[in-house]
Design a protein around this motif. Structure first.
Motif, PDB file in Angstrom:
ATOM      1  N   THR A 150      -4.225  50.553  75.042  1.00 55.85           N
ATOM      2  CA  THR A 150      -4.923  49.536  75.823  1.00 55.85           C
ATOM      3  C   THR A 150      -4.754  48.172  75.159  1.00 55.85           C
ATOM      4  O   THR A 150      -4.303  48.077  74.014  1.00 55.85           O
ATOM      5  N   SER A 151      -5.126  47.151  75.868  1.00 54.49           N
ATOM      6  CA  SER A 151      -4.965  45.781  75.362  1.00 54.49           C
ATOM      7  C   SER A 151      -5.965  45.477  74.256  1.00 54.49           C
ATOM      8  O   SER A 151      -7.015  46.114  74.146  1.00 54.49           O
ATOM      9  N   ALA A 152      -5.597  44.485  73.434  1.00 58.60           N
ATOM     10  CA  ALA A 152      -6.464  44.018  72.358  1.00 58.60           C
ATOM     11  C   ALA A 152      -6.604  42.509  72.465  1.00 58.60           C
ATOM     12  O   ALA A 152      -5.724  41.825  73.004  1.00 58.60           O
ATOM     13  N   ARG A 153      -7.718  42.026  71.953  1.00 54.91           N
ATOM     14  CA  ARG A 153      -7.938  40.572  71.886  1.00 54.91           C
ATOM     15  C   ARG A 153      -8.024  40.175  70.417  1.00 54.91           C
ATOM     16  O   ARG A 153      -8.940  40.590  69.707  1.00 54.91           O
ATOM     17  N   ILE A 154      -7.038  39.362  69.984  1.00 57.03           N
ATOM     18  CA  ILE A 154      -6.969  38.973  68.573  1.00 57.03           C
ATOM     19  C   ILE A 154      -8.014  37.904  68.298  1.00 57.03           C
ATOM     20  O   ILE A 154      -8.073  36.870  68.976  1.00 57.03           O
ATOM     21  N   ILE A 155      -8.825  38.157  67.294  1.00 56.35           N
ATOM     22  CA  ILE A 155      -9.842  37.185  66.888  1.00 56.35           C
ATOM     23  C   ILE A 155      -9.236  36.165  65.922  1.00 56.35           C
ATOM     24  O   ILE A 155      -9.348  34.956  66.128  1.00 56.35           O
ATOM     25  N   GLU A 156      -8.597  36.672  64.865  1.00 56.04           N
ATOM     26  CA  GLU A 156      -7.988  35.791  63.873  1.00 56.04           C
ATOM     27  C   GLU A 156      -6.996  36.578  63.033  1.00 56.04           C
ATOM     28  O   GLU A 156      -7.002  37.815  63.017  1.00 56.04           O
ATOM     29  N   THR A 157      -6.142  35.847  62.321  1.00 58.93           N
ATOM     30  CA  THR A 157      -5.181  36.455  61.400  1.00 58.93           C
ATOM     31  C   THR A 157      -4.846  35.458  60.304  1.00 58.93           C
ATOM     32  O   THR A 157      -5.035  34.238  60.471  1.00 58.93           O
ATOM     33  N   GLN A 158      -4.347  35.970  59.184  1.00 52.72           N
ATOM     34  CA  GLN A 158      -3.931  35.090  58.091  1.00 52.72           C
ATOM     35  C   GLN A 158      -3.150  35.917  57.078  1.00 52.72           C
ATOM     36  O   GLN A 158      -3.270  37.146  57.024  1.00 52.72           O
ATOM     37  N   CYS A 159      -2.338  35.203  56.272  1.00 53.20           N
ATOM     38  CA  CYS A 159      -1.507  35.860  55.276  1.00 53.20           C
ATOM     39  C   CYS A 159      -1.300  34.932  54.094  1.00 53.20           C
ATOM     40  O   CYS A 159      -1.306  33.697  54.255  1.00 53.20           O
ATOM     41  N   ILE A 160      -1.148  35.503  52.924  1.00 50.96           N
ATOM     42  CA  ILE A 160      -0.792  34.760  51.713  1.00 50.96           C
ATOM     43  C   ILE A 160       0.607  35.193  51.281  1.00 50.96           C
ATOM     44  O   ILE A 160       0.884  36.387  51.143  1.00 50.96           O
ATOM     45  N   TYR A 161       1.477  34.195  51.062  1.00 52.11           N
ATOM     46  CA  TYR A 161       2.845  34.422  50.597  1.00 52.11           C
ATOM     47  C   TYR A 161       2.977  33.672  49.288  1.00 52.11           C
ATOM     48  O   TYR A 161       2.793  32.447  49.236  1.00 52.11           O
ATOM     49  N   GLU A 162       3.263  34.391  48.190  1.00 54.36           N
ATOM     50  CA  GLU A 162       3.228  33.748  46.875  1.00 54.36           C
ATOM     51  C   GLU A 162       4.316  34.297  45.963  1.00 54.36           C
ATOM     52  O   GLU A 162       4.814  35.406  46.166  1.00 54.36           O
ATOM     53  N   VAL A 163       4.670  33.467  44.977  1.00 54.28           N
ATOM     54  CA  VAL A 163       5.624  33.871  43.958  1.00 54.28           C
ATOM     55  C   VAL A 163       4.840  34.189  42.694  1.00 54.28           C
ATOM     56  O   VAL A 163       3.992  33.413  42.249  1.00 54.28           O
ATOM     57  N   VAL A 164       5.107  35.376  42.158  1.00 55.70           N
ATOM     58  CA  VAL A 164       4.422  35.842  40.949  1.00 55.70           C
ATOM     59  C   VAL A 164       5.426  35.758  39.801  1.00 55.70           C
ATOM     60  O   VAL A 164       6.407  36.516  39.768  1.00 55.70           O
ATOM     61  N   ALA A 211       7.081  23.566  46.597  1.00 56.42           N
ATOM     62  CA  ALA A 211       8.048  22.672  47.230  1.00 56.42           C
ATOM     63  C   ALA A 211       9.451  23.252  47.038  1.00 56.42           C
ATOM     64  O   ALA A 211       9.677  24.169  46.227  1.00 56.42           O
ATOM     65  N   LYS A 212      10.411  22.720  47.789  1.00 59.28           N
ATOM     66  CA  LYS A 212      11.776  23.256  47.736  1.00 59.28           C
ATOM     67  C   LYS A 212      12.356  23.208  46.336  1.00 59.28           C
ATOM     68  O   LYS A 212      13.023  24.134  45.902  1.00 59.28           O
ATOM     69  N   GLY A 213      12.139  22.163  45.617  1.00 60.04           N
ATOM     70  CA  GLY A 213      12.741  22.018  44.292  1.00 60.04           C
ATOM     71  C   GLY A 213      12.197  23.013  43.275  1.00 60.04           C
ATOM     72  O   GLY A 213      12.854  23.289  42.265  1.00 60.04           O
ATOM     73  N   GLU A 214      11.007  23.528  43.515  1.00 61.08           N
ATOM     74  CA  GLU A 214      10.414  24.446  42.539  1.00 61.08           C
ATOM     75  C   GLU A 214      11.076  25.826  42.554  1.00 61.08           C
ATOM     76  O   GLU A 214      11.092  26.529  41.540  1.00 61.08           O
ATOM     77  N   LEU A 215      11.597  26.221  43.686  1.00 58.59           N
ATOM     78  CA  LEU A 215      12.253  27.517  43.773  1.00 58.59           C
ATOM     79  C   LEU A 215      13.739  27.320  43.456  1.00 58.59           C
ATOM     80  O   LEU A 215      14.615  27.338  44.322  1.00 58.59           O
ATOM     81  N   ASP A 216      14.030  27.105  42.180  1.00 62.15           N
ATOM     82  CA  ASP A 216      15.399  26.813  41.770  1.00 62.15           C
ATOM     83  C   ASP A 216      16.154  28.098  41.428  1.00 62.15           C
ATOM     84  O   ASP A 216      15.661  29.209  41.619  1.00 62.15           O
ATOM     85  N   ALA A 217      17.367  27.913  40.880  1.00 63.64           N
ATOM     86  CA  ALA A 217      18.241  29.057  40.581  1.00 63.64           C
ATOM     87  C   ALA A 217      17.637  29.972  39.531  1.00 63.64           C
ATOM     88  O   ALA A 217      17.799  31.208  39.591  1.00 63.64           O
ATOM     89  N   ASP A 218      16.929  29.383  38.563  1.00 62.82           N
ATOM     90  CA  ASP A 218      16.329  30.208  37.509  1.00 62.82           C
ATOM     91  C   ASP A 218      15.241  31.135  38.071  1.00 62.82           C
ATOM     92  O   ASP A 218      15.166  32.306  37.703  1.00 62.82           O
ATOM     93  N   VAL A 219      14.449  30.582  38.960  1.00 64.40           N
ATOM     94  CA  VAL A 219      13.378  31.413  39.562  1.00 64.40           C
ATOM     95  C   VAL A 219      13.996  32.493  40.438  1.00 64.40           C
ATOM     96  O   VAL A 219      13.572  33.650  40.422  1.00 64.40           O
ATOM     97  N   LEU A 220      15.031  32.134  41.215  1.00 61.95           N
ATOM     98  CA  LEU A 220      15.682  33.120  42.077  1.00 61.95           C
ATOM     99  C   LEU A 220      16.323  34.240  41.248  1.00 61.95           C
ATOM    100  O   LEU A 220      16.279  35.416  41.628  1.00 61.95           O
ATOM    101  N   LYS A 221      16.956  33.857  40.124  1.00 61.28           N
ATOM    102  CA  LYS A 221      17.550  34.869  39.261  1.00 61.28           C
ATOM    103  C   LYS A 221      16.478  35.785  38.674  1.00 61.28           C
ATOM    104  O   LYS A 221      16.673  37.009  38.563  1.00 61.28           O
ATOM    105  N   SER A 222      15.331  35.202  38.320  1.00 62.73           N
ATOM    106  CA  SER A 222      14.226  36.000  37.782  1.00 62.73           C
ATOM    107  C   SER A 222      13.701  36.983  38.830  1.00 62.73           C
ATOM    108  O   SER A 222      13.348  38.121  38.507  1.00 62.73           O
TER     109      SER A 222
END
Length: 282
Positions: A150-164, A211-222
């Protein structure tokens, strides 16, 4: 049935008592008649003889005397009444238990039917084929899909996306905390339909937006070698067709694709060994 048996028992006892009383009265009447009959005095052999002298009346059975006492009648009738009341109480109790059992079974059946017919919203990542690169947008997308009937009615939603950048990605607080929710005010989601939402990448250490500059090659390699991690967790709250509120949650982490790792094991995968509040469904 019990009432009829009780009435018959009382009537039988009363009949026996009355019959006994009538029998005693008849015996007494006969004895009185014999007593009143004139006697003829005969002189024989120098002494008087009364041939019609009344004989002693036979004594009634002992159970007559028992029934003659009114207090025993009260005891007998009281015992029969108490027995009837006790039997009725037992039958009433059995009927009440049967009615309660039937009501509980009907309630369980109704709950099972509502469960089978209700809406089920599933929330997960929609980042299929994602591979982090420098300069890519740092947004994260998740999907809410109705898997129910049956159908549903969405009240709210949210998500956290983070680099550890430090520690194990499964090291989470006992209860999740989310940013301000995306309020949807009962957005209708029919069975089989889905909706997508997005958020930005944050730092797990202080929560600021990356920001874009913070996710550099070193972080991606890690991230690629597993020293750092990309983690996402979120929820959706909704109402089913019966007006009952439900909530679905999820938690995932990014697994870098490699030549030795099958594609189905790469990408955003469920994060294991975490507190249950991050993945509960109601």
């Amino acid at each position: 049935m019990l009432k009829r048996l009780a009435i018959l028992a009382i009537a039988a006892v009363c009949t026996v008592g009355v019959a006994g009383q009538v029998d005693r009265d008849a015996s007494h009447d006969k004895q009185d008649a014999k007593t009143k009959k004139p006697s003829t005095v005969v002189f024989q052999n120098n002494y008087y003889e009364t041939p019609n002298q009344p004989q002693k009346a036979p004594s009634p059975p002992k159970w007559y005397a028992f029934l003659e006492r009114p207090d025993w009648w009260i005891v007998i009738i009281g015992a029969i009444t108490a027995g009837v009341i006790c039997c009725q109480s037992i039958e009433t109790r059995r009927a009440a238990n049967a009615a309660m059992t039937a009501a509980e079974a009907a309630l369980k059946q109704a709950d099972a039917q509502m469960t089978s017919e209700r809406a089920w919203l599933v929330i997960r990542s929609s980042m299929e084929g994602f591979s982090p690169n420098e300069g890519d947008p740092l947004s994260y997308w998740w999907i809410v899909e109705n898997k129910g009937s049956t159908s549903a009615r969405i009240i709210e939603t949210q998500c956290i996306y983070e680099v550890v950048t430090k520690g194990d990605p499964s090291e989470l607080s006992r209860t999740p905390t989310y940013p301000e929710p995306i309020v949807l005010n009962g957005f209708l989601l029919p069975p089989g339909a889905s909706a997508d939402y997005s958020t930005f990448l944050r730092s797990a250490s202080d929560g600021h937006i990356i920001a874009k500059g913070e996710l550099d090659a070193d972080v991606l390699k890690s991230i690629m070698i597993g020293h750092s991690h990309l983690r996402a967790y979120g929820y959706v709250a909704y109402l089913d067709a019966f007006g009952k509120r439900h909530e679905s949650r999820y938690c995932e982490h990014y697994v870098w694709p490699t030549s030795t790792r099958p594609s189905r094991a790469a990408g955003f995968r469920p994060l294991l060994s975490i507190p249950p509040d991050y993945t509960k469904h109601t």
